[in-house]
Design a protein around this motif. Structure first.
Motif, PDB file in Angstrom:
ATOM      1  N   VAL B 159       0.825  -1.180   0.000  1.00  0.00           N
ATOM      2  CA  VAL B 159       0.000   0.000   0.000  1.00  0.00           C
ATOM      3  C   VAL B 159       0.880   1.258   0.000  1.00  0.00           C
ATOM      4  O   VAL B 159       2.005   1.238   0.470  1.00  0.00           O
ATOM      5  CB  VAL B 159      -0.935  -0.124   1.236  1.00  0.00           C
ATOM      6  CG1 VAL B 159      -0.464   0.726   2.368  1.00  0.00           C
ATOM      7  CG2 VAL B 159      -2.356   0.061   0.851  1.00  0.00           C
ATOM      8  N   GLU B 160       0.383   2.313  -0.573  1.00  0.00           N
ATOM      9  CA  GLU B 160       1.154   3.551  -0.703  1.00  0.00           C
ATOM     10  C   GLU B 160       1.433   4.186   0.657  1.00  0.00           C
ATOM     11  O   GLU B 160       0.682   3.995   1.596  1.00  0.00           O
ATOM     12  CB  GLU B 160       0.366   4.575  -1.518  1.00  0.00           C
ATOM     13  CG  GLU B 160      -0.144   4.095  -2.845  1.00  0.00           C
ATOM     14  CD  GLU B 160       0.901   4.237  -3.921  1.00  0.00           C
ATOM     15  OE1 GLU B 160       1.896   4.960  -3.684  1.00  0.00           O
ATOM     16  OE2 GLU B 160       0.742   3.626  -4.985  1.00  0.00           O
ATOM     17  N   GLY B 161       2.486   4.970   0.680  1.00  0.00           N
ATOM     18  CA  GLY B 161       2.729   5.768   1.869  1.00  0.00           C
ATOM     19  C   GLY B 161       3.363   5.007   3.013  1.00  0.00           C
ATOM     20  O   GLY B 161       3.269   5.408   4.161  1.00  0.00           O
ATOM     21  N   THR B 162       3.993   3.897   2.690  1.00  0.00           N
ATOM     22  CA  THR B 162       4.665   3.140   3.743  1.00  0.00           C
ATOM     23  C   THR B 162       6.031   2.684   3.239  1.00  0.00           C
ATOM     24  O   THR B 162       6.266   2.611   2.040  1.00  0.00           O
ATOM     25  CB  THR B 162       3.890   1.867   4.130  1.00  0.00           C
ATOM     26  OG1 THR B 162       3.987   0.941   3.057  1.00  0.00           O
ATOM     27  CG2 THR B 162       2.432   2.169   4.401  1.00  0.00           C
ATOM     28  N   ASN B 163       6.878   2.378   4.186  1.00  0.00           N
ATOM     29  CA  ASN B 163       8.104   1.689   3.799  1.00  0.00           C
ATOM     30  C   ASN B 163       8.263   0.472   4.690  1.00  0.00           C
ATOM     31  O   ASN B 163       9.264   0.266   5.354  1.00  0.00           O
ATOM     32  CB  ASN B 163       9.320   2.616   3.905  1.00  0.00           C
ATOM     33  CG  ASN B 163       9.592   3.001   5.325  1.00  0.00           C
ATOM     34  OD1 ASN B 163       8.692   2.942   6.161  1.00  0.00           O
ATOM     35  ND2 ASN B 163      10.819   3.366   5.619  1.00  0.00           N
ATOM     36  N   LEU B 164       7.206  -0.328   4.726  1.00  0.00           N
ATOM     37  CA  LEU B 164       7.190  -1.510   5.574  1.00  0.00           C
ATOM     38  C   LEU B 164       7.628  -2.733   4.794  1.00  0.00           C
ATOM     39  O   LEU B 164       7.547  -2.765   3.572  1.00  0.00           O
ATOM     40  CB  LEU B 164       5.760  -1.742   6.075  1.00  0.00           C
ATOM     41  CG  LEU B 164       5.118  -0.558   6.788  1.00  0.00           C
ATOM     42  CD1 LEU B 164       3.632  -0.759   6.911  1.00  0.00           C
ATOM     43  CD2 LEU B 164       5.774  -0.393   8.136  1.00  0.00           C
ATOM     44  N   ASP B 165       8.051  -3.727   5.522  1.00  0.00           N
ATOM     45  CA  ASP B 165       8.348  -4.994   4.880  1.00  0.00           C
ATOM     46  C   ASP B 165       7.060  -5.596   4.330  1.00  0.00           C
ATOM     47  O   ASP B 165       5.985  -5.353   4.859  1.00  0.00           O
ATOM     48  CB  ASP B 165       8.945  -5.975   5.888  1.00  0.00           C
ATOM     49  CG  ASP B 165      10.389  -5.646   6.170  1.00  0.00           C
ATOM     50  OD1 ASP B 165      10.840  -4.573   5.721  1.00  0.00           O
ATOM     51  OD2 ASP B 165      11.056  -6.439   6.834  1.00  0.00           O
ATOM     52  N   ALA B 166       7.212  -6.363   3.275  1.00  0.00           N
ATOM     53  CA  ALA B 166       6.025  -6.966   2.689  1.00  0.00           C
ATOM     54  C   ALA B 166       6.368  -8.306   2.052  1.00  0.00           C
ATOM     55  O   ALA B 166       7.501  -8.548   1.632  1.00  0.00           O
ATOM     56  CB  ALA B 166       5.429  -6.034   1.646  1.00  0.00           C
ATOM     57  N   VAL B 167       5.380  -9.169   2.019  1.00  0.00           N
ATOM     58  CA  VAL B 167       5.513 -10.455   1.348  1.00  0.00           C
ATOM     59  C   VAL B 167       4.351 -10.564   0.375  1.00  0.00           C
ATOM     60  O   VAL B 167       3.201 -10.355   0.754  1.00  0.00           O
ATOM     61  CB  VAL B 167       5.434 -11.624   2.349  1.00  0.00           C
ATOM     62  CG1 VAL B 167       5.582 -12.944   1.630  1.00  0.00           C
ATOM     63  CG2 VAL B 167       6.490 -11.481   3.424  1.00  0.00           C
ATOM     64  N   THR B 168       4.662 -10.869  -0.858  1.00  0.00           N
ATOM     65  CA  THR B 168       3.587 -10.967  -1.839  1.00  0.00           C
ATOM     66  C   THR B 168       3.993 -11.951  -2.929  1.00  0.00           C
ATOM     67  O   THR B 168       5.014 -12.618  -2.829  1.00  0.00           O
ATOM     68  CB  THR B 168       3.253  -9.574  -2.408  1.00  0.00           C
ATOM     69  OG1 THR B 168       2.184  -9.692  -3.327  1.00  0.00           O
ATOM     70  CG2 THR B 168       4.451  -8.960  -3.086  1.00  0.00           C
ATOM     71  N   SER B 169       3.166 -12.058  -3.951  1.00  0.00           N
ATOM     72  CA  SER B 169       3.487 -12.956  -5.054  1.00  0.00           C
ATOM     73  C   SER B 169       4.070 -12.164  -6.208  1.00  0.00           C
ATOM     74  O   SER B 169       3.952 -10.946  -6.267  1.00  0.00           O
ATOM     75  CB  SER B 169       2.217 -13.652  -5.555  1.00  0.00           C
ATOM     76  OG  SER B 169       1.847 -14.697  -4.731  1.00  0.00           O
ATOM     77  N   ASP B 170       4.655 -12.851  -7.105  1.00  0.00           N
ATOM     78  CA  ASP B 170       5.134 -12.208  -8.315  1.00  0.00           C
ATOM     79  C   ASP B 170       3.937 -11.998  -9.226  1.00  0.00           C
ATOM     80  O   ASP B 170       3.746 -12.719 -10.205  1.00  0.00           O
ATOM     81  CB  ASP B 170       6.187 -13.086  -8.982  1.00  0.00           C
ATOM     82  CG  ASP B 170       6.717 -12.434 -10.247  1.00  0.00           C
ATOM     83  OD1 ASP B 170       6.408 -11.243 -10.478  1.00  0.00           O
ATOM     84  OD2 ASP B 170       7.423 -13.128 -11.002  1.00  0.00           O
ATOM     85  N   ASN B 171       3.147 -11.019  -8.883  1.00  0.00           N
ATOM     86  CA  ASN B 171       1.909 -10.777  -9.622  1.00  0.00           C
ATOM     87  C   ASN B 171       2.170 -10.416 -11.070  1.00  0.00           C
ATOM     88  O   ASN B 171       1.498 -10.902 -11.981  1.00  0.00           O
ATOM     89  CB  ASN B 171       1.135  -9.639  -8.951  1.00  0.00           C
ATOM     90  CG  ASN B 171       0.576 -10.042  -7.605  1.00  0.00           C
ATOM     91  OD1 ASN B 171      -0.187 -10.977  -7.509  1.00  0.00           O
ATOM     92  ND2 ASN B 171       0.979  -9.340  -6.560  1.00  0.00           N
TER      93      ASN B 171
END
Lengths: 366, 366
Positions: B159-171
């Motif tokens: 999501v915009e406006g963050t610099n958090l770690d994230a885990v997602t798929s290679d969409n």
DNA sequence: CTGTTAGCGCCTTCAG
DNA sequence: CTGAAGGCGCTAACAG
């Protein structure tokens, strides 16, 4: 780290006791006793003001330590990645949240050992109550917990050796109607596929099947009762064996959605020439996609969300009874078993815009 | 009510401090520091003995109050009754439980307002960390929470406006390959159906679609980009409109499983004579039943469980970093985004015994 | 190696 | 109507 009640007190120029009192008034359960300690209107405002100015958040951990109540309810399912259980979970969450309770969810991984571990873990968390779909055959450990004073409600499955409250579906009636529908369509040789007899739900479903046959004056053929298993692979295996028989059944009742899926997959893999005509399945459970299953003719839709809501309400009642010291002695209320009705649908009527039934779980009970 | 550490202490004839020390040694995290306060072997035994004799259970609420750590991680999904999210949840739970953490799960009901409420509720519970699939467009409130010191990891959506770690798929790669497969089959007029552009996952999927077309030298036809929505009804509507067009597409890419289902349902309702030949869909997401969807030719299977495990590990790392006082100043670690690969499968190859792929989510990522 | 002490943040009598 | 004081169960210095 965060601002504490003391900060608020000094900010508002009152004592922590006063802050605590106004907090109690505005903190969720305005339903409980009703009568709160009186606080002067203007003091109240000063406190509330300080609270918002400092962005104070109550610390439930501390409060819990004092009040012996965490406002958390543990929910344990055999597995999480299961459409049915998660619809139940949504129902539970709705009820809990509306009463300021929080849901603590865990999976027992379909293992009685894991179930016991999870229960222990959650009990250490001082949960106020627990809702569980039990895994094993007997529930002595659950009964022990309840006797110890923990409010406890079973959902979906009912297990031996307990007298706990439970919420489940009318499993017997569901397969009764499902089978009856097949009979009305003219089928006579009907098989019952899948079902772990250790599970109350499976037993009840089998029993409804038997009743429908009896009603129609058909004596049950044991070779058409394909018991065992509740998973995809079980349905697959049962179906494979049925296909190999010289005399295949004309129609089948699937004990649940996963078994149903396995059966369909098997039909896809091995062209069912042995079946004579098109195979027909009436399956317990309904989902978005059941309408796409080629052999599916009828489904029995459970009101999963409704079951969850019902269980959620029940657990909160029990928690309240306990808190208010009411309730029958030792918390040994006689068991109350609630059975929600299931809806029988023709497969081709499911999920159509017309019948407003597009969303599984959209219906709620009561 | 329950037996306290003091009971154990007196039963064992030692002080509560000693009990606490041996408890620390046997209470879950034997991985933390490694070095515990030394306790004489025989004292240890006496304590352990008293513990089991009294059936003492540690009170995490009290411990939490002291240590400022509840060993609980909050998990928030837009909805619970969703196969994908729940597979992620299973992955998370596996990791958390293996490190003695407990999962606290809530649903944001696909609403940013509810999301904020839930977050507030859970923060009051003093959770040690949080994993969330955000709902809105921007994540300022999440960033604020993280800046405030709460370990936080996003999963699935970024999501915009963050610099958090994230885990997602290679969409992006997923739809790229999906589209490429359709192109290889000879289709040229390919539509992209569904996708809320506010969601990073949807944007990335659209972008992969575009890249594949570009690679094939096809200039994208805007009228074939049917954006909007991620639910069944959206797929249904888009498909209905596509069917009404004079020049229907030859094949379609569905942004996710629900949209895909809606499209299939629509094809079932309105006989697709307008399509010329058999309609063909390549859909993001795979499930047990995708193989039964008549138009489905390819699927992109996400490793949902793997994503969950990954997110679970990450949040525990962050919690540990925080506890040990390490980590970059102010917890403002640069964001780390992990993208797990997706697997493209031909629909008729899914769920067959042969490819050992019967169970969705059975695969795990390292 | 072990015991004593002082709280963590809040609620709840008991006085005022 | 409000404040002061004690303690929920546990842990973390600090002494022994």
């Amino acid at each position: 780290m965060g601002t504490t009640i003391r900060d608020v007190a000094s900010e508002a120029g009152v004592s922590t006791a006063t802050v605590s009192r106004v907090l109690a008034k505005f903190s969720g359960d305005s339903l409980d006793g009703g009568s709160f300690l009186p606080v002067a209107e203007k003091t109240q405002l000063r406190v509330l003001d300080a609270v918002s100015r400092l962005d104070y958040r109550i610390n439930y951990t501390a409060r819990g330590l004092k009040t012996q109540s965490t406002m958390m309810v543990a929910v344990i399912f055999p597995e999480l990645a299961n459409d049915f259980f998660m619809n139940v979970a949504e129902g539970i969450e709705q009820e809990l949240n509306s009463r300021a309770y929080t849901m603590l969810m865990a999976s027992s991984l379909n293992s009685i050992e894991e179930e016991k571990k999870r229960i222990a873990m959650l009990a250490e968390r001082m949960v106020d109550g627990m809702i569980i779909t039990p895994t094993g055959t007997r529930g002595d450990h659950l009964q022990a917990l309840a006797d110890q004073g923990l409010p406890l409600v079973m959902v979906d499955r009912i297990v031996e050796g307990t007298n706990l409250d439970a919420v489940t579906s009318d499993n017997e009636g569901g397969t009764f109607q499902l089978t009856r529908a097949l009979l009305a369509d003219g089928f006579r040789r009907i098989a019952f596929v899948g079902g772990e007899i250790t599970l109350s739900s499976a037993r009840e479903r089998l029993s409804g099947f038997g009743r429908a046959l009896a009603e129609a004056g058909i004596k049950p053929d044991p070779s058409l009762i394909c018991l065992g298993g509740m998973e995809i692979e079980d349905g697959y295996e049962h179906m494979r064996r049925l296909l190999q028989r010289p005399e295949a059944p004309e129609a089948m009742v699937a004990v649940n959605l996963l078994v149903h899926l396995g059966m369909e997959r098997c039909l896809l893999d091995f062209n069912p020439d042995g079946m004579g005509k098109e195979p027909v399945i009436a399956g317990f459970d309904e989902s978005w996609f059941t309408t796409f299953l080629p052999a599916c003719r009828y489904t029995a839709a459970q009101d999963a969300v409704g079951m969850g809501r019902c269980a959620g309400r029940r657990i909160i009642e029990k928690i309240r009874e306990k808190k208010s010291g009411n309730g029958s002695p030792e918390g040994k209320t006689g068991e109350t078993i609630i059975r929600l009705p299931v809806a029988i649908n023709r497969s081709d009527k499911i999920n159509t815009k017309q019948n407003n039934n597009l969303y599984y779980g959209g219906k709620t009970w009561q």
